[in-house]
Write a protein that holds these residues in place. Structure first.
Motif, PDB file in Angstrom:
ATOM      1  N   UNK A  21     -24.767  71.262-124.302  1.00  0.00           N
ATOM      2  CA  UNK A  21     -24.501  72.071-123.110  1.00  0.00           C
ATOM      3  C   UNK A  21     -25.675  72.987-122.791  1.00  0.00           C
ATOM      4  N   UNK A  22     -26.293  73.550-123.824  1.00  0.00           N
ATOM      5  CA  UNK A  22     -27.425  74.446-123.619  1.00  0.00           C
ATOM      6  C   UNK A  22     -28.643  73.686-123.109  1.00  0.00           C
ATOM      7  N   UNK A  23     -28.839  72.501-123.627  1.00  0.00           N
ATOM      8  CA  UNK A  23     -29.955  71.666-123.181  1.00  0.00           C
ATOM      9  C   UNK A  23     -29.793  71.311-121.708  1.00  0.00           C
ATOM     10  N   UNK A  24     -28.596  70.875-121.328  1.00  0.00           N
ATOM     11  CA  UNK A  24     -28.329  70.480-119.946  1.00  0.00           C
ATOM     12  C   UNK A  24     -28.489  71.672-119.003  1.00  0.00           C
ATOM     13  N   UNK A  25     -27.969  72.824-119.419  1.00  0.00           N
ATOM     14  CA  UNK A  25     -28.064  74.024-118.577  1.00  0.00           C
ATOM     15  C   UNK A  25     -29.516  74.435-118.371  1.00  0.00           C
ATOM     16  N   UNK A  26     -30.326  74.360-119.425  1.00  0.00           N
ATOM     17  CA  UNK A  26     -31.736  74.703-119.317  1.00  0.00           C
ATOM     18  C   UNK A  26     -32.465  73.747-118.379  1.00  0.00           C
ATOM     19  N   UNK A  27     -32.190  72.464-118.532  1.00  0.00           N
ATOM     20  CA  UNK A  27     -32.833  71.469-117.675  1.00  0.00           C
ATOM     21  C   UNK A  27     -32.430  71.666-116.213  1.00  0.00           C
ATOM     22  N   UNK A  28     -31.167  71.955-115.992  1.00  0.00           N
ATOM     23  CA  UNK A  28     -30.676  72.149-114.630  1.00  0.00           C
ATOM     24  C   UNK A  28     -31.356  73.359-113.976  1.00  0.00           C
ATOM     25  N   UNK A  29     -31.452  74.445-114.725  1.00  0.00           N
ATOM     26  CA  UNK A  29     -32.088  75.647-114.175  1.00  0.00           C
ATOM     27  C   UNK A  29     -33.543  75.370-113.821  1.00  0.00           C
ATOM     28  N   UNK A  30     -34.246  74.664-114.678  1.00  0.00           N
ATOM     29  CA  UNK A  30     -35.640  74.339-114.398  1.00  0.00           C
ATOM     30  C   UNK A  30     -35.762  73.461-113.158  1.00  0.00           C
ATOM     31  N   UNK A  31     -34.859  72.529-112.993  1.00  0.00           N
ATOM     32  CA  UNK A  31     -34.898  71.657-111.820  1.00  0.00           C
ATOM     33  C   UNK A  31     -34.638  72.446-110.543  1.00  0.00           C
ATOM     34  N   UNK A  32     -33.675  73.360-110.582  1.00  0.00           N
ATOM     35  CA  UNK A  32     -33.333  74.135-109.386  1.00  0.00           C
ATOM     36  C   UNK A  32     -34.461  75.086-108.999  1.00  0.00           C
ATOM     37  N   UNK A  33     -35.067  75.731-109.978  1.00  0.00           N
ATOM     38  CA  UNK A  33     -36.211  76.602-109.697  1.00  0.00           C
ATOM     39  C   UNK A  33     -37.369  75.768-109.151  1.00  0.00           C
ATOM     40  N   UNK A  34     -37.586  74.601-109.741  1.00  0.00           N
ATOM     41  CA  UNK A  34     -38.659  73.713-109.274  1.00  0.00           C
ATOM     42  C   UNK A  34     -38.411  73.249-107.845  1.00  0.00           C
ATOM     43  N   UNK A  35     -37.161  73.009-107.505  1.00  0.00           N
ATOM     44  CA  UNK A  35     -36.826  72.586-106.142  1.00  0.00           C
ATOM     45  C   UNK A  35     -37.201  73.667-105.140  1.00  0.00           C
ATOM     46  N   UNK A  36     -36.845  74.908-105.429  1.00  0.00           N
ATOM     47  CA  UNK A  36     -37.198  76.019-104.540  1.00  0.00           C
ATOM     48  C   UNK A  36     -38.708  76.140-104.409  1.00  0.00           C
TER      49      UNK A  36
END
Length: 221
Positions: A21-36
């Motif tokens: 869960x922590x791995x997925x959450x970290x990856x998701x946050x990085x993707x969302x910041x990268x999208x912006x």
């Protein structure tokens, strides 16, 4: 402070034993910041999934494990970008509902404008995402933008104590004006211009008096 994908928390290299869960959450946050970040530089249309992956430092497989498409990723990035505004609106609304005293009017509006404009300047990539690029995505994304606008109208109605239809309409036009002017300045990358809007907006409401709501008279600065 402006966020970037490089500032998102990186996972340790190699074996780390972190929960899935922590791995997925970290990856998701990085993707969302990268999208912006990517869309702030290249626009929605000019940003590919490959560009997002490059900024985020994740694989294509990781991306598609969480998002169906670029538009789906944008929707999640949009919600992340506007979450602080939703939280602030909820905080002010809850405070007004629990208060037994008069609505505070312009002093509270001043505080809200200061927070809102500073938030846009502190995170310009996210600001551009929900103010500018949202119009390039499609009707569903624009509907989300309209919903945010209506929340802001409701906030103004409560803070300014707008009771009549005419006062509510004045709050609608004020929210639309704020949105249009702020969007223009974010689009051209003018943070100083964004912050400079606070005083003239307050003066506009102050001079309008009861046009906007009864609290403008009782709670003037």
């Amino acid at each position: 402070m402006t966020e970037s994908a490089t500032k998102a928390r990186q996972l340790p290299r190699g074996r780390h034993g972190l929960p899935r869960e922590q791995v997925v959450a970290s990856q998701r946050e990085r993707i969302l910041i990268a999208t912006s970040r990517a869309m702030a530089e290249n626009g929605y249309v000019g940003t590919s999934v490959a560009a997002i992956l490059k900024y985020a430092g994740v694989s294509r497989e990781t991306f598609y494990e969480q998002f169906r498409s670029k538009e789906d990723c944008f929707a999640a990035a949009y919600e992340r970008a506007v979450r602080p505004l939703h939280d602030r609106i909820a905080e002010v609304t809850a405070g007004a509902e629990s208060s037994t005293g008069p609505t505070v009017g312009l002093d509270k509006l001043d505080e809200i404008l200061r927070d809102y404009l500073q938030h846009l300047v502190d995170d310009p990539a996210s600001a551009r995402l929900f103010l500018v690029e949202v119009f390039a995505v499609g009707s569903t994304a624009i509907s989300r933008r309209v919903q945010l606008q209506e929340l802001i109208v409701g906030l103004l109605v409560g803070v300014l104590d707008a009771r009549t239809e005419q006062q509510r309409f004045a709050c609608q036009t004020l929210a639309a004006a704020i949105g249009a002017i702020v969007t223009a300045r974010i689009a051209v990358g003018d943070p100083d211009g964004v912050l400079a809007l606070r005083e003239p907006l307050l003066e506009l409401v102050r001079r309008g008096g009861e046009l906007y709501g009864y609290a403008v008279v009782d709670g003037a600065l």
